[in-house]
Design an enzyme around this catalytic site. Sequence first.
Site, short mmCIF file in Angstrom:
data_model
loop_
_atom_site.label_atom_id
_atom_site.label_comp_id
_atom_site.label_asym_id
_atom_site.label_seq_id
_atom_site.Cartn_x
_atom_site.Cartn_y
_atom_site.Cartn_z
N ALA A 195 1.13 -1.28 0.01
CA ALA A 195 0.02 -0.04 0.05
C ALA A 195 0.79 1.13 0.16
O ALA A 195 1.96 1.36 -0.70
CB ALA A 195 -0.97 -0.03 1.16
N SER A 196 0.75 2.23 0.99
CA SER A 196 1.48 3.35 1.07
C SER A 196 2.71 3.41 1.20
O SER A 196 3.69 4.19 1.28
CB SER A 196 0.60 4.65 1.66
OG SER A 196 -0.75 5.02 1.30
N GLY A 197 3.18 2.15 1.78
CA GLY A 197 4.54 1.94 2.01
C GLY A 197 5.39 2.13 0.69
O GLY A 197 6.48 2.52 0.86
#
Length: 334
Positions: A49-51
């Site tokens: 995801a936003s990682g």
Amino acid sequence: MSLPAPSLADYSGVLSLRRGDAVLGEWAEGLADRTSETPNTVATRFGLASGTKMFTAATVLALVDDGSLSRGTRARDILGGDLPLVAPDVTIDHLLTHTSGIGDYLDEEVDALAPLPIPVQQLDSTPAYLPLLDGHPTKFPAGERFSYCNSGYVLLAVLAERASGSSFAELVETRVFQAAGMTDSGFPRSDHLPPGTATGYRDDGRTNVFALPVVGSGDGGAFSTVADLHRFWEALFAGRILSRTGVDLLITPTTADTGDGLGYGRGVWIDGDDLVMAGGDHGVTAVSRRHAASGTTVTGLANVAVRTFARTRDLMDQVLGRPAAAAAEAVSAD
């Protein structure tokens, strides 16, 4: 070092503790695929995801290192007639630091899990995101304040592609994954995941294939393993991805407190002495934290929405002998 196994009663994923070449502890729990009853293992790939934003920032700063871009490059100078609502004073650095003020297609100050307004199967390349980014008015003048912005990191991917002449996935592959030896990381299609990859599951038991873009871009969608994320941190501080100046830019706080007690650099959260990659979405929870002084990495990757940010911090506190800290609540990973 001998550590008791952490409680993973509600977990489906992997929790890892590494330092240098040593694996100090790794635990896998739950199923990577519920239909085939395939278990998660320490080698399973998970969505980040936003990682992914950490890789985006590192890639853009690598282009700054070699002069293809500068932190002061104005988005408008590269966009031409595309995305006319992006203000003329928005720079690469505003986008990296979430201070651009541009409107967000997925505004987490409103609803972090809102459905996408266009079919997810259309989002199969970075240029395909342009209609998703278009039509969102400016929220505030560039540089005024921090406001986490998914559109800003997709825009960084667009600008990086145009400045380099390579696709965003190719840029991340060469500038980050190959440089760090991350052989199990990439941007696979969510409807054609490679063997050894966990399927993400929503709270109602359905997979997340209809909830997320079919191919990720600058704000999310990369897949990786706990071993590869440790390799990233090792390569970063060994100077194999960025110059010393680039590393400092990535990890130095640009906002001391984003509103939840965490600082933010460029693509990286700062939690006290820890640098943190964090992401969460439908069927995805990912946190990798690095204690730079000791070279310790704690990573938690899961294919469900589950408490992971605090878990990784608790494990880091335990291995370093730090007093337990109150968990930050606002990071999307939890």
